[in-house]
Structures are given as structure tokens and as C-alpha cells.
Design an enzyme around this catalytic site. Structure first.
Site, mmCIF file in Angstrom:
data_model
loop_
_atom_site.group_PDB
_atom_site.id
_atom_site.type_symbol
_atom_site.label_atom_id
_atom_site.label_comp_id
_atom_site.label_asym_id
_atom_site.label_seq_id
_atom_site.Cartn_x
_atom_site.Cartn_y
_atom_site.Cartn_z
ATOM 1 N N LYS A 215 7.972 9.106 -3.823
ATOM 2 C CA LYS A 215 7.755 7.658 -3.683
ATOM 3 C C LYS A 215 8.734 7.061 -2.660
ATOM 4 C CE LYS A 215 7.212 3.350 -4.142
ATOM 5 N NZ LYS A 215 6.094 2.465 -4.087
ATOM 6 N N CYS A 269 10.357 -3.634 -1.315
ATOM 7 C CA CYS A 269 10.128 -2.185 -1.411
ATOM 8 C C CYS A 269 10.703 -1.455 -0.201
ATOM 9 C CB CYS A 269 8.639 -1.899 -1.498
ATOM 10 S SG CYS A 269 7.862 -2.813 -2.837
HETATM 11 N N1 SAJ Z 1 5.733 -4.469 8.952
HETATM 12 C C1 SAJ Z 1 5.952 -4.508 10.313
HETATM 13 N N2 SAJ Z 1 5.164 -3.753 11.124
HETATM 14 C C2 SAJ Z 1 4.155 -2.967 10.638
HETATM 15 C C3 SAJ Z 1 3.944 -2.912 9.253
HETATM 16 C C4 SAJ Z 1 4.744 -3.685 8.426
HETATM 17 O O1 SAJ Z 1 6.836 -5.202 10.801
HETATM 18 O O2 SAJ Z 1 3.475 -2.316 11.444
HETATM 19 C C5 SAJ Z 1 6.586 -5.263 8.048
HETATM 20 C C6 SAJ Z 1 5.822 -6.327 7.261
HETATM 21 O O3 SAJ Z 1 5.648 -7.496 8.016
HETATM 22 C C7 SAJ Z 1 6.721 -6.521 6.071
HETATM 23 C C8 SAJ Z 1 7.302 -5.122 5.842
HETATM 24 O O4 SAJ Z 1 7.106 -4.422 7.048
HETATM 25 O O5 SAJ Z 1 7.787 -7.404 6.349
HETATM 26 C C9 SAJ Z 1 6.676 -4.357 4.688
HETATM 27 O O6 SAJ Z 1 5.263 -4.547 4.664
HETATM 28 P P1 SAJ Z 1 4.244 -3.338 4.370
HETATM 29 O O7 SAJ Z 1 2.880 -3.878 4.443
HETATM 30 O O8 SAJ Z 1 4.554 -2.194 5.248
HETATM 31 O O9 SAJ Z 1 4.621 -2.827 2.912
HETATM 32 P P2 SAJ Z 1 4.820 -3.524 1.454
HETATM 33 O O10 SAJ Z 1 6.286 -3.711 1.246
HETATM 34 O O11 SAJ Z 1 3.930 -4.675 1.237
HETATM 35 O O12 SAJ Z 1 4.267 -2.310 0.506
HETATM 36 C C10 SAJ Z 1 4.835 -1.013 0.632
HETATM 37 C C11 SAJ Z 1 3.682 0.018 0.736
HETATM 38 N N3 SAJ Z 1 4.233 1.315 1.090
HETATM 39 C C12 SAJ Z 1 3.712 2.035 2.116
HETATM 40 O O13 SAJ Z 1 2.830 1.618 2.830
HETATM 41 C C13 SAJ Z 1 4.309 3.386 2.357
HETATM 42 C C14 SAJ Z 1 2.928 0.073 -0.603
HETATM 43 O O14 SAJ Z 1 1.948 1.090 -0.578
HETATM 44 C C15 SAJ Z 1 3.927 0.339 -1.741
HETATM 45 O O15 SAJ Z 1 3.251 0.381 -2.999
HETATM 46 C C16 SAJ Z 1 4.928 -0.796 -1.751
HETATM 47 O O16 SAJ Z 1 5.651 -0.777 -0.507
HETATM 48 C C17 SAJ Z 1 5.882 -0.566 -2.912
HETATM 49 O O17 SAJ Z 1 5.726 -1.270 -3.936
HETATM 50 O O18 SAJ Z 1 6.698 0.353 -2.859
#
Ligand code: SAJ
Length: 417
Positions: A215, A269
């Protein structure tokens, strides 16, 4: 020895947040009696009134249904059940050390209720070794369980990390594959028989330590990839190259898939979990640590860019578009957009127009600052001198280019390029 697979008549879900509440509701919908336990009385009250206290697609209707047919009941105390599913926060403390207080408290609260044959599942994201440690905490409080054979014999325990994306939680809870890490094989089998009631994805069985690190590895992987995109955006900016075009072209390679740069990584996360790996193996995690430093450094770089742009005005109006930690949600926790907005507001040299379509009022740490107003997108676009696009919310993507012609734009998400 207890039988390998038993039928589950009741589940006590500990922690009714973004994961616990939808999970509780899904099991209740499948016909199992679910008791939700949360320490927050307001949360419990809202749920018992048939509403979700969080914003998530389709959750309200689901909660209303399972509350009205009595299959979900919430309370500020746990009750005895066949399964205890723990889904409480695991933040970090000073120096990015994992804070397991909520898990310890959950065990303290359910310990008097656990019966022989029960299953305890930890869904919270945790450092490697925590599921085993949880069993020690339980057995310290319940030496009788230890005497009866302990974990794997008297009771079962497993780590089944959640992997759902906010905004798609109800879909992903059902469709995603699951990792099930048992303390013993029998623990994992028993946990699988529970998840198979609601999960349509595949369940992969392993030991608890592997599940814990898997995870964390998923979220660290994403953090590293976002850090790479962010670093590229800084390099491109220095070399006067459009990073969006750069990434678009590089991604035409069949084995390259660079993510989107932004103003930093927020939420509870991805910005937290990699530190649990670093804490467990500091000497062997330089890449993971560097990614965290790169991503945490982004808000400051953006603040600098906005301040430079605003320097040519006497008392500039700066529109900050978006406060949430990512697109189309109302969650402001650890949001880089919020950090940037607060920092600009605190300078007093600027008038800050905040546009956040997913909230009705400013958070208290912004509403207390005089030069900050929550305003409409239309108004902000009309009057602001500098427009800082901080979150790629859908309404922002629809803005006509004509409205941006005479503005200075800092587009941190690359949606207007
Ligand atoms: N972000 C970027 N660029 C990107 C993708 C995301 O800057 O290309 C930023 C987003 O704006 C945000 C942050 O990253 O600030 C996180 O967003 P996210 O959509 O990547 O992830 P979370 O935090 O909403 O959810 C993640 C997910 N993990 C993965 O994709 C590996 C989700 O599947 C998990 O269940 C969740 O963390 C968790 O609860 O651990």
C-alpha cells in the site's frame, strides 16, 4: 481451532471517515448488520439522520437507504460484532514519524468486546509491522485471547489496505482488486471471505507486512512520478519551454507516461504515506525522500512566481482559483492551493479573491484575514490583475480564453495552455 470460513452476521466499523463510512454502507447494503463507531458525535448524528457528513458521489442516497432499513447504525461507542474493521487516520507527528494513536485507541475500545473466532481488519494505511503490533496491543489487554492460542487460533487479524480515489470511492470499493495480508494464511482466507461479499475485483492474499508495504509503495510510486513532472516544470520554466507541450510530446513514446505538474501534492495519503517507508528504512529510501522534498517545495516556487508577477502593480488584486487539494472535490486537507493562498494573503500587500466552487464559506484561517474574499469566478476574472489557477476544477477548464486576454496568468495545472 475455529472454522476457516464462517458467515458474518455483524460488522463494527471503527472510524466513519472517507473510507469507513462508504465501506460500512456497502456492507450494510449487502444485508449484513453494520454498526458504525466514531468518536465525533456530530458525524454520528448526521449519519443517523440518513446523511453523509462528507461529499462523495452517490453516498448520500446509499446512507439514506441503509439507515432507513436499519442495517447501518452509528454510535459514539463500539458494539460486539463478528468483524471489527478499523479505518481510522494515521497521520504523522514531528519529523514525519507515524502517529498510531488512533489505532491504539481503536484497539483499546474494542478489546473488551472481542470474542473467540472474531476477525479484526486494519484498513488504515500503516507502517510495516503495525498489524502484528496491533495484535500485541490487543493481547496485552486481553491475555485470555493469548492463552487461547492468540492470533490465527483464538481470533483472526489482517491488513486490507484501501485503495480508492476520492470522487470514485463507491465504484472503486467494489471494482478494485484488493490486497489481503493475513497474520496467518487462515486469517487471510477469513478476511477474503468477508471482502468477497462486496468486492468484484480480485483479492490477492499475502502476509500482513507485504500488504502494508504494498500500500505504501503504491502511493510512494505516485509521489515520485508527480515529483518528476513537477521537477520538469521547473526545468522547462527556466529554459522558457512549455512544459505541457514537452510532456505531451514525451508521452508519445510507447513506454513513457509522465504525469501532470501542479502546485504540489496535497491530501492525506500521497503526501504522508511515503514517510512511513522512510521511517522504516531511512538509509535505503533516498529517492522516496527526495520526491517528498521536491513536491513539498512546489508551493514556495509558485508563491514566488505569483509575487514576481504581482510586483508591477501597486496594490494588486490576485485571484486564487481553487483551494481544494485536487479537482472537483471539497477537501481542503493539506492542500497546496490553500498553503499558497494563505501565504499570499498574509503579506497584506495584495487583495486576494478566492474562487472555490465546492465550498460555501472560507476556512477560518482565511476568513480571519481582512484582505481575502470568497468570490465568484465571473467577478474574479473581471477584476483581478493576476490570476493564479491552483486547482483544475471543471468550471475553470470551461473559462473562455477571451476573458483571460489582458490578465497575467499563472496556470499551475496547465489547463489553459
Ligand atoms: N497530482 C498532481 N499531478 C498528477 C496527479 C496528482 O499534481 O498528475 C496531485 C493532486 O492534485 C493532489 C495529489 O497529487 O494534490 C494527490 O492526488 P491523487 O489523485 O494522486 O491521489 P489521492 O491522494 O486522491 O488518492 C491516492 C490514490 N493512490 C494512488 O493513486 C496510488 C488512491 O488510490 C489511494 O486510495 C489514496 O491515495 C489513499 O487513500 O491512499
Amino acid at each position: 481451532m475455529i472454522s476457516e470460513v464462517s458467515t458474518f452476521k455483524s460488522i463494527c466499523v471503527v472510524g466513519l471517515g472517507y473510507i469507513g463510512l462508504p465501506t460500512a454502507a456497502l456492507f450494510a447494503k449487502s444485508g449484513i448488520q453494520v454498526h458504525g463507531y466514531d468518536i465525533n458525535a456530530n458525524t454520528v448524528k448526521t449519519i443517523n439522520e440518513g446523511q453523509a457528513h462528507i461529499q462523495e458521489v452517490d453516498l448520500d442516497g446509499l446512507i439514506q437507504g441503509v439507515i432507513s432499513n436499519g442495517l447501518l447504525k452509528a454510535a459514539t461507542k463500539p458494539v460486539s460484532a463478528d468483524v471489527y474493521l478499523i479505518s481510522v487516520p494515521t497521520p504523522f507527528k514531528e519529523n514525519h514519524k507515524p502517529d498510531l494513536t488512533y489505532i491504539k485507541n481503536a484497539i483499546r475500545d474494542i478489546a473488551p468486546l472481542v470474542k473467540e473466532g472474531d476477525l479484526i481488519i486494519l484498513e488504515s494505511t500503516i507502517p510495516p509491522g503495525t498489524t502484528k503490533e496491533m495484535c500485541h496491543w490487543l493481547e496485552e489487554k486481553r491475555p485470555d485471547l493469548k492463552k487461547a492460542g492468540g492470533v490465527g487460533i483464538a481470533y483472526h487479524a489482517a491488513h486490507c489496505p484501501e485503495r480508492v480515489l476520492p470522487g470514485r470511492i463507491l465504484i472503486e470499493l467494489v471494482q478494485n482488486d484488493r490486497i489481503i495480508g493475513g497474520i496467518t494464511n487462515q486469517c487471510a482466507e477469513k478476511a477474503r471471505s468477508l471482502y468477497e461479499i462486496v468486492v468484484r475485483g480480485e483479492c490477492f492474499l499475502t502476509n500482513s507486512q507485504t500488504a502494508e508495504l504494498a500500500k505504501l509503495s503504491e502511493n510512494a510510486f505516485r509521489d515520485i512520478n508527480i515529483a518528476y513532472a513537477n521537477e520538469l516544470s521547473l526545468i522547462a520554466s527556466q529554459l522558457d519551454i512549455d512544459v505541457k507541450e514537452l510532456i505531451h510530446l514525451a508521452n508519445k513514446h510507447p513506454r513513457v507516461n509522465i504525469l501532470n505538474p501542479g502546485p504540489g501534492v496535497g491530501g492525506h495519503c500521497i503526501a504522508v504515506d511515503p514517510w512511513f517507508i522512510v521511517d522504516a528504512a531511512p538509509e535505503n529510501s533516498p529517492l522516496i525522500q527526495t520526491a517528498r522534498v521536491v513536491n513539498d517545495g512546489m508551493p514556495q516556487k509558485i508563491i514566488q512566481k505569483i509575487e514576481n508577477a504581482a510586483a508591477k502593480f501597486k496594490k494588486p488584486q490576485i485571484a486564487c482559483l481553487g483551494l481544494a487539494f485536487k479537482a472537483d472535490i471539497d477537501d481542503l486537507r493539506s492542500s497546496p492551493a490553500l498553503t499558497i493562498t494563505k501565504s499570499l494573503a498574509s503579506k497584506n500587500d495584495f487583495e486576494i479573491l478566492v474562487v472555490e466552487p465546492n465550498i460555501n464559506e472560507l476556512p477560518s484561517n482565511l476568513s480571519s484575514i481582512e484582505n481575502v474574499t470568497l468570490t465568484s469566478l465571473k467577478q474574479a476574472l473581471k477584476t483581478a490583475d493576476v490570476i493564479a489557477l491552483l486547482v483544475d476544477h471543471t468550471p475553470f477548464k470551461r473559462v473562455s480564453k477571451n476573458l483571460l486576454l489582458d490578465k497575467i496568468i499563472i496556470d499551475t495545472r496547465g489547463i489553459w495552455s
